[in-house]
Design a protein around this motif. Structure first.
Motif, short mmCIF file in Angstrom:
data_model
loop_
_atom_site.label_atom_id
_atom_site.label_comp_id
_atom_site.label_asym_id
_atom_site.label_seq_id
_atom_site.Cartn_x
_atom_site.Cartn_y
_atom_site.Cartn_z
N GLU A 163 -19.21 18.82 13.57
CA GLU A 163 -19.19 17.35 12.80
C GLU A 163 -18.05 16.37 12.91
OE1 GLU A 163 -22.60 14.25 10.52
OE2 GLU A 163 -22.49 16.51 10.40
N THR A 164 -17.94 14.88 12.91
CA THR A 164 -17.15 14.23 12.57
C THR A 164 -16.28 14.73 11.43
OG1 THR A 164 -17.35 12.59 14.88
CG2 THR A 164 -16.36 12.04 12.80
N LEU A 165 -15.60 14.21 10.70
CA LEU A 165 -15.60 14.11 9.74
C LEU A 165 -15.03 12.59 9.27
CD1 LEU A 165 -14.08 17.47 8.40
CD2 LEU A 165 -16.34 16.89 7.84
N SER A 166 -15.24 12.12 8.20
CA SER A 166 -14.50 10.41 7.33
C SER A 166 -14.45 11.28 6.28
CB SER A 166 -16.29 9.80 7.01
OG SER A 166 -16.67 9.60 8.25
N TYR A 167 -12.78 10.53 6.83
CA TYR A 167 -12.25 10.47 5.35
C TYR A 167 -11.87 9.05 4.56
CZ TYR A 167 -10.45 15.33 6.83
OH TYR A 167 -10.47 16.29 7.84
N PHE A 168 -11.85 8.85 2.57
CA PHE A 168 -11.51 7.30 2.32
C PHE A 168 -9.68 8.58 1.53
CE2 PHE A 168 -16.14 8.00 3.22
CZ PHE A 168 -15.97 6.65 3.87
N LEU A 169 -9.60 7.51 1.56
CA LEU A 169 -7.71 7.75 1.09
C LEU A 169 -7.66 6.47 1.25
CD1 LEU A 169 -6.41 8.65 4.44
CD2 LEU A 169 -6.76 10.17 2.59
N THR A 170 -6.57 6.86 -0.56
CA THR A 170 -6.23 5.85 -1.82
C THR A 170 -4.72 6.24 -2.42
OG1 THR A 170 -8.88 5.09 -2.28
CG2 THR A 170 -6.08 4.54 -3.74
N PHE A 171 -3.53 5.87 -1.52
CA PHE A 171 -3.12 5.90 -2.54
C PHE A 171 -2.14 5.12 -3.52
CE2 PHE A 171 -3.05 6.09 2.48
CZ PHE A 171 -2.89 7.75 2.59
N VAL A 172 -2.02 5.86 -4.79
CA VAL A 172 -1.67 5.54 -6.04
C VAL A 172 -0.25 5.39 -6.41
CG1 VAL A 172 -2.17 4.74 -7.78
CG2 VAL A 172 -3.75 5.20 -6.38
N GLU A 173 0.79 4.49 -6.36
CA GLU A 173 2.09 4.16 -6.34
C GLU A 173 2.48 4.31 -8.31
OE1 GLU A 173 6.22 2.03 -6.13
OE2 GLU A 173 4.29 1.49 -4.77
N GLY A 174 2.10 5.22 -9.00
CA GLY A 174 2.22 5.59 -10.37
C GLY A 174 4.27 5.08 -10.76
N LYS A 175 4.05 5.44 -12.21
CA LYS A 175 5.91 5.01 -12.31
C LYS A 175 7.02 5.97 -11.60
CE LYS A 175 4.23 3.05 -16.74
NZ LYS A 175 4.20 3.16 -17.67
N GLN A 176 6.10 7.20 -12.02
CA GLN A 176 7.56 8.66 -11.20
C GLN A 176 6.64 8.79 -10.23
OE1 GLN A 176 8.01 10.46 -14.76
NE2 GLN A 176 9.67 9.40 -15.68
N LYS A 177 5.41 8.98 -9.73
CA LYS A 177 5.25 9.96 -9.08
C LYS A 177 3.85 8.81 -8.19
CE LYS A 177 4.19 14.10 -11.07
NZ LYS A 177 3.34 15.22 -12.15
N VAL A 178 2.89 9.90 -6.81
CA VAL A 178 2.54 8.20 -6.56
C VAL A 178 1.47 9.71 -5.76
CG1 VAL A 178 3.79 9.62 -3.90
CG2 VAL A 178 2.70 7.51 -3.72
#
Length: 196
Positions: free
Chosen positions: A151-166
């Motif tokens: 089956e096809t997969l569905s991805y939900f991606l969120t990229f969050v920029e922190g102070k020192q890390k992403v």
């Protein structure tokens, strides 16, 4: 003793079946309730809401700082974090960092390229920019084929920029359960918060 073991087996089987039935009868677009989630604290660095019916695991991604799944509901969540400075330095050295774009755009594009090397992306939404708990973020979703999975997969991606890390918050499911899990995945992603 045998009767006790039989009773224990029947109770655990009933709980498992009820969990499966509940997951199959959950309606698409149902708004999740706050009481259905636990706030999870990761390394005293960040916190995020995780549905109570997902269990902690270690087999989804070796680089992830958080991994949860429910195989019956076909719902999977990981969070990957990386040092911002190291990422910028490396990609500038390789002449792959585009200074005309924001950091979050550069990071998102790199991660999507890496993902496209492992899966075949069939459909991708336009990336949106948002703020999550006072942090710059970008979100998008993709449908993809993965070798060995019918089956096809569905991805939900969120990229969050922190102070020192992403941070990359990645939630996925099968396409047939995409709408069923959409609101839950949005709740998870939008709950991300750095701890001071």
């Amino acid at each position: 003793m045998k009767n006790f073991l039989l009773l224990l087996f029947l109770v655990s089987t009933n709980a498992t079946l009820n969990s499966c039935i509940d997951s199959k009868t959950k309606k698409a677009g149902t708004i999740p309730k706050v009481e259905d989630f636990n706030m999870v604290n990761v390394k005293n660095e960040f916190q995020i809401l995780i549905p109570k019916d997902l269990g902690k695991t270690t087999g989804l991604n070796a680089d992830a700082s958080l991994q949860y799944q429910n195989i019956y509901q076909e719902a999977y969540i990981i969070v990957i974090d990386e040092q911002i400075g190291a990422y910028i330095d490396t990609f500038k050295e390789l002449d792959l960092y585009n200074s005309d774009k924001s950091f979050i755009e550069n990071y998102r594009e790199t991660q999507l390229q890496l993902l496209a090397e492992r899966i075949r992306i069939l459909k991708q939404t336009e990336a949106t920019f948002t703020t999550i708990n006072n942090l710059e973020a970008s979100q998008l979703s993709i449908d993809a084929k993965v070798d060995g999975i019918e089956e096809t997969l569905s991805y939900f991606l969120t990229f969050v920029e922190g102070k020192q890390k992403v941070y990359l918050v990645m939630c996925w499911t099968t396409s047939s359960k995409k709408e069923e899990h959409r609101a839950t995945f949005e709740t998870i992603s939008n709950s991300f918060k750095l701890l001071e």
